[in-house]
Write a protein that holds these residues in place. Structure first.
Motif, PDB file in Angstrom:
ATOM      1  N   VAL A 287       0.863  -1.174   0.000  1.00  9.49           N
ATOM      2  CA  VAL A 287       0.000   0.000   0.000  1.00  9.49           C
ATOM      3  C   VAL A 287       0.902   1.228   0.000  1.00  9.49           C
ATOM      4  CG1 VAL A 287      -1.747   1.318   1.248  1.00  9.49           C
ATOM      5  CG2 VAL A 287      -1.870  -1.182   1.208  1.00  9.49           C
ATOM      6  N   ALA A 288       0.774   2.072  -1.026  1.00  4.15           N
ATOM      7  CA  ALA A 288       1.593   3.273  -1.134  1.00  4.15           C
ATOM      8  C   ALA A 288       0.788   4.484  -0.695  1.00  4.15           C
ATOM      9  CB  ALA A 288       2.074   3.459  -2.571  1.00  4.15           C
ATOM     10  N   ILE A 289       1.390   5.308   0.160  1.00  3.96           N
ATOM     11  CA  ILE A 289       0.798   6.577   0.597  1.00  3.96           C
ATOM     12  C   ILE A 289       1.609   7.679  -0.068  1.00  3.96           C
ATOM     13  CG2 ILE A 289       0.139   8.003   2.563  1.00  3.96           C
ATOM     14  CD1 ILE A 289       0.636   5.431   4.290  1.00  3.96           C
ATOM     15  N   VAL A 290       0.964   8.513  -0.872  1.00  3.32           N
ATOM     16  CA  VAL A 290       1.667   9.536  -1.640  1.00  3.32           C
ATOM     17  C   VAL A 290       1.195  10.908  -1.185  1.00  3.32           C
ATOM     18  CG1 VAL A 290       2.255  10.374  -3.942  1.00  3.32           C
ATOM     19  CG2 VAL A 290       1.754   7.939  -3.597  1.00  3.32           C
ATOM     20  N   THR A 291       2.114  11.741  -0.704  1.00  2.00           N
ATOM     21  CA  THR A 291       1.792  13.086  -0.232  1.00  2.00           C
ATOM     22  C   THR A 291       2.757  14.088  -0.871  1.00  2.00           C
ATOM     23  OG1 THR A 291       3.293  13.107   1.679  1.00  2.00           O
ATOM     24  CG2 THR A 291       1.134  12.085   1.989  1.00  2.00           C
ATOM     25  N   SER A 292       2.425  15.356  -0.753  1.00  2.00           N
ATOM     26  CA  SER A 292       3.289  16.391  -1.317  1.00  2.00           C
ATOM     27  C   SER A 292       4.487  16.690  -0.425  1.00  2.00           C
ATOM     28  CB  SER A 292       2.495  17.676  -1.557  1.00  2.00           C
ATOM     29  OG  SER A 292       2.012  18.196  -0.338  1.00  2.00           O
ATOM     30  N   THR A 293       4.384  16.372   0.865  1.00  2.00           N
ATOM     31  CA  THR A 293       5.480  16.611   1.804  1.00  2.00           C
ATOM     32  C   THR A 293       5.366  15.641   2.970  1.00  2.00           C
ATOM     33  OG1 THR A 293       6.525  18.230   3.284  1.00  2.00           O
ATOM     34  CG2 THR A 293       4.149  18.374   3.012  1.00  2.00           C
ATOM     35  N   MET A 294       6.466  15.413   3.658  1.00  2.00           N
ATOM     36  CA  MET A 294       6.454  14.573   4.848  1.00  2.00           C
ATOM     37  C   MET A 294       6.493  15.409   6.128  1.00  2.00           C
ATOM     38  SD  MET A 294       8.994  11.414   3.899  1.00  2.00           S
ATOM     39  CE  MET A 294       8.649  10.285   2.539  1.00  2.00           C
ATOM     40  N   ASN A 295       6.541  16.731   5.985  1.00  2.00           N
ATOM     41  CA  ASN A 295       6.780  17.588   7.145  1.00  2.00           C
ATOM     42  C   ASN A 295       5.513  18.091   7.828  1.00  2.00           C
ATOM     43  OD1 ASN A 295       9.578  17.417   6.720  1.00  2.00           O
ATOM     44  ND2 ASN A 295       9.521  19.098   5.250  1.00  2.00           N
ATOM     45  N   ALA A 296       4.394  18.132   7.108  1.00  2.00           N
ATOM     46  CA  ALA A 296       3.174  18.712   7.678  1.00  2.00           C
ATOM     47  C   ALA A 296       2.467  17.708   8.588  1.00  2.00           C
ATOM     48  CB  ALA A 296       2.240  19.156   6.564  1.00  2.00           C
ATOM     49  N   PRO A 297       1.960  18.162   9.745  1.00  2.00           N
ATOM     50  CA  PRO A 297       1.258  17.259  10.661  1.00  2.00           C
ATOM     51  C   PRO A 297       0.069  16.554  10.024  1.00  2.00           C
ATOM     52  CG  PRO A 297       1.763  19.342  11.756  1.00  2.00           C
ATOM     53  CD  PRO A 297       2.115  19.523  10.312  1.00  2.00           C
ATOM     54  N   PHE A 298      -0.654  17.230   9.137  1.00  2.00           N
ATOM     55  CA  PHE A 298      -1.825  16.624   8.498  1.00  2.00           C
ATOM     56  C   PHE A 298      -1.439  15.335   7.784  1.00  2.00           C
ATOM     57  CE2 PHE A 298      -4.308  16.018   4.604  1.00  2.00           C
ATOM     58  CZ  PHE A 298      -5.598  15.958   5.097  1.00  2.00           C
ATOM     59  N   TYR A 299      -0.394  15.387   6.966  1.00  2.00           N
ATOM     60  CA  TYR A 299       0.006  14.212   6.202  1.00  2.00           C
ATOM     61  C   TYR A 299       0.521  13.105   7.116  1.00  2.00           C
ATOM     62  CZ  TYR A 299      -0.346  17.319   2.177  1.00  2.00           C
ATOM     63  OH  TYR A 299      -0.804  18.191   1.226  1.00  2.00           O
ATOM     64  N   ALA A 300       1.261  13.484   8.143  1.00  2.00           N
ATOM     65  CA  ALA A 300       1.783  12.482   9.072  1.00  2.00           C
ATOM     66  C   ALA A 300       0.651  11.753   9.791  1.00  2.00           C
ATOM     67  CB  ALA A 300       2.713  13.147  10.087  1.00  2.00           C
ATOM     68  N   GLU A 301      -0.389  12.473  10.176  1.00  2.00           N
ATOM     69  CA  GLU A 301      -1.511  11.856  10.866  1.00  2.00           C
ATOM     70  C   GLU A 301      -2.321  10.945   9.942  1.00  2.00           C
ATOM     71  OE1 GLU A 301      -2.902  12.021  14.267  1.00  2.00           O
ATOM     72  OE2 GLU A 301      -0.728  12.263  14.362  1.00  2.00           O
ATOM     73  N   VAL A 302      -2.509  11.377   8.693  1.00  2.00           N
ATOM     74  CA  VAL A 302      -3.196  10.509   7.729  1.00  2.00           C
ATOM     75  C   VAL A 302      -2.408   9.215   7.552  1.00  2.00           C
ATOM     76  CG1 VAL A 302      -3.878  10.218   5.312  1.00  2.00           C
ATOM     77  CG2 VAL A 302      -4.378  12.360   6.486  1.00  2.00           C
ATOM     78  N   ALA A 303      -1.090   9.349   7.363  1.00  2.00           N
ATOM     79  CA  ALA A 303      -0.245   8.170   7.182  1.00  2.00           C
ATOM     80  C   ALA A 303      -0.304   7.258   8.404  1.00  2.00           C
ATOM     81  CB  ALA A 303       1.194   8.598   6.915  1.00  2.00           C
ATOM     82  N   SER A 304      -0.361   7.845   9.582  1.00  2.00           N
ATOM     83  CA  SER A 304      -0.474   7.055  10.808  1.00  2.00           C
ATOM     84  C   SER A 304      -1.774   6.263  10.830  1.00  2.00           C
ATOM     85  CB  SER A 304      -0.393   7.973  12.034  1.00  2.00           C
ATOM     86  OG  SER A 304      -0.499   7.226  13.220  1.00  2.00           O
ATOM     87  N   GLY A 305      -2.857   6.892  10.380  1.00  2.00           N
ATOM     88  CA  GLY A 305      -4.139   6.189  10.313  1.00  2.00           C
ATOM     89  C   GLY A 305      -4.117   5.048   9.315  1.00  2.00           C
ATOM     90  N   VAL A 306      -3.474   5.274   8.164  1.00  2.00           N
ATOM     91  CA  VAL A 306      -3.351   4.209   7.156  1.00  2.00           C
ATOM     92  C   VAL A 306      -2.539   3.055   7.722  1.00  2.00           C
ATOM     93  CG1 VAL A 306      -2.384   3.609   4.905  1.00  2.00           C
ATOM     94  CG2 VAL A 306      -3.594   5.773   5.194  1.00  2.00           C
ATOM     95  N   GLU A 307      -1.406   3.378   8.335  1.00  2.00           N
ATOM     96  CA  GLU A 307      -0.524   2.357   8.872  1.00  2.00           C
ATOM     97  C   GLU A 307      -1.203   1.542   9.976  1.00  2.00           C
ATOM     98  OE1 GLU A 307       2.656  -0.059   9.889  1.00  2.00           O
ATOM     99  OE2 GLU A 307       2.340   1.160   8.087  1.00  2.00           O
ATOM    100  N   ALA A 308      -1.983   2.221  10.813  1.00  2.00           N
ATOM    101  CA  ALA A 308      -2.669   1.522  11.897  1.00  2.00           C
ATOM    102  C   ALA A 308      -3.591   0.437  11.364  1.00  2.00           C
ATOM    103  CB  ALA A 308      -3.462   2.524  12.743  1.00  2.00           C
ATOM    104  N   TYR A 309      -4.243   0.706  10.231  1.00  2.00           N
ATOM    105  CA  TYR A 309      -5.166  -0.284   9.655  1.00  2.00           C
ATOM    106  C   TYR A 309      -4.415  -1.341   8.847  1.00  2.00           C
ATOM    107  CZ  TYR A 309      -9.264  -2.292   7.419  1.00  2.00           C
ATOM    108  OH  TYR A 309     -10.234  -3.169   7.010  1.00  2.00           O
ATOM    109  N   THR A 310      -3.495  -0.915   8.017  1.00  2.00           N
ATOM    110  CA  THR A 310      -2.836  -1.867   7.112  1.00  2.00           C
ATOM    111  C   THR A 310      -1.936  -2.849   7.850  1.00  2.00           C
ATOM    112  OG1 THR A 310      -1.085  -0.237   6.691  1.00  2.00           O
ATOM    113  CG2 THR A 310      -2.912  -0.322   5.129  1.00  2.00           C
ATOM    114  N   SER A 311      -1.337  -2.422   8.959  1.00  2.00           N
ATOM    115  CA  SER A 311      -0.461  -3.335   9.702  1.00  2.00           C
ATOM    116  C   SER A 311      -1.244  -4.508  10.261  1.00  2.00           C
ATOM    117  CB  SER A 311       0.253  -2.586  10.827  1.00  2.00           C
ATOM    118  OG  SER A 311      -0.677  -2.047  11.751  1.00  2.00           O
ATOM    119  N   VAL A 312      -2.461  -4.243  10.723  1.00  2.00           N
ATOM    120  CA  VAL A 312      -3.314  -5.316  11.231  1.00  2.00           C
ATOM    121  C   VAL A 312      -3.706  -6.272  10.112  1.00  2.00           C
ATOM    122  CG1 VAL A 312      -5.554  -5.827  12.289  1.00  2.00           C
ATOM    123  CG2 VAL A 312      -4.185  -3.910  13.127  1.00  2.00           C
TER     124      VAL A 312
END
Length: 345
Positions: free
Chosen positions: A64-89
């Motif tokens: 599963v690839a998560i593609v964002t415009s930057t890795m520095n903004a909190p918004f993108y980091a939180e979205v990625a965290s939500g994706v990771e929380a589901y996909t890891s399970v």
């Protein structure tokens, strides 16, 4: 219809088979103009590299690839965290790719993920929705679907019912409308709108929400108080300081289109010798952790960011054959803290 071969791509681009191989492999230098011709031919011929084409009958890569415009903004980091929380399970591997705001790079990543037979590609955040982008993204979406993958637009609008993609949005325009209405309800009429990239979906929707709220309350929009341009700290600080240093303290509130901008605006107001919120009220957008770290604590429009990521991942990995075109809209609301009070003048 027969699948295109590397020889077809070479003939279409007017180059040798070896040159196409170098572009695909990325191991040898290729002139930028030649590389562009080859990539355009790959796209137009709907070409998948042979090594991956042979795998089309097998299982997906569980990537599963998560593609964002930057890795520095909190918004993108939180979205990625939500994706990771589901996909890891679910036993999937997540890959995080930053494009640095390069639309061409985003399209190239989609092509690479198709070759890798990614199970899902999640594109996060707003984009400049030009006709060219729409057409090229639609082609990539169909190509990904053709090899069993799913494309998810997360926090950006759909390309239309004919494009095979899952869409997970939040009430972006509605949140800006609610935030502006909150400021108006506290008595503010002269409200600076700070930030947002013109022509980009995230900023355009928030600006539209601001304008709609002002119109509904019968308040003319003073275009001099509209300060779009970027989402960066330095931009926000400089724009507010420039106005205040010029003696133009003709506003009582600032609606910053994200919390990072709001924090920079707070510093600018204080450095100009004014107080927050007594002299200038400030409202942000995103309700990130930054909102709690600021003093006074920032009133902000809440986005359920982690839920946005989890929902995107859940829909991307939902069982079922064929093309899935789900569209989910999550709500937003204003979280009231200490940075907004009635104006004193």
């Amino acid at each position: 219809m027969a699948r295109s071969t590397i020889r077809d791509v070479a003939a279409h681009a007017g180059v040798s088979v070896a040159t196409v191989s170098r572009v695909l492999g990325g191991n040898y230098p290729v002139a930028a103009r030649t590389r562009t011709k080859v990539l355009r031919s790959i796209e137009e011929l709907d070409f998948v590299a042979n090594a991956h084409a042979r795998a089309l009958s097998g299982s997906s890569s569980k990537l599963v690839a998560i593609v964002t415009s930057t890795m520095n903004a909190p918004f993108y980091a939180e979205v990625a965290s939500g994706v990771e929380a589901y996909t890891s399970v679910e036993g999937r591997l997540c890959m995080y790719v930053s494009t640095n705001g390069d639309v061409q790079r985003e399209l190239e990543v989609l092509g690479l993920m198709r070759e890798q037979r990614a199970e899902a590609v999640i594109l996060v955040g707003g984009v400049a929705m030009t006709p060219e982008y729409h057409d090229r993204m639609a082609r990539y979406a169909r190509g990904l679907a053709a090899v069993g993958g799913r494309l998810v637009f997360c926090g950006r609008p759909s390309l239309g019912p004919d494009v095979p993609a899952v869409v997970v949005e939040y009430e972006n325009e509605g949140g800006a409308h609610a935030g502006t209405s909150h400021l108006i309800s506290r008595g503010h009429r002269r409200i600076v709108l700070l930030g947002g990239i013109p022509g980009q979906t995230t900023g355009d929707d928030r600006i539209a929400g601001y304008r709609r709220a002002m119109a509904e309350h019968g308040i003319p929009v003073d275009e001099a108080l509209m300060m779009p341009g970027q989402f960066g700290r330095r931009f926000a600080y400089d724009r507010i300081r420039e106005r205040l240093d010029a003696g133009l303290h003709d506003f009582t509130a600032i609606f910053a289109l994200d919390d990072i901008l709001a924090g920079a605006a707070m510093h600018a107001v204080r450095d100009a010798g004014l107080r927050v919120p007594e002299d200038v009220s400030i409202l942000g957008y995103n309700d990130s952790e930054i909102a709690l770290d600021l003093y006074p604590a920032l009133t902000s429009v809440h986005i359920p960011v982690r839920e946005l990521g989890r929902t995107a991942a859940r829909l991307a990995l939902q069982p079922g054959e064929g093309v899935v075109r789900d569209h989910v809209m999550l709500g937003t609301h204003v979280v009231v803290r200490d940075s907004v009070v009635p104006p004193v003048r």
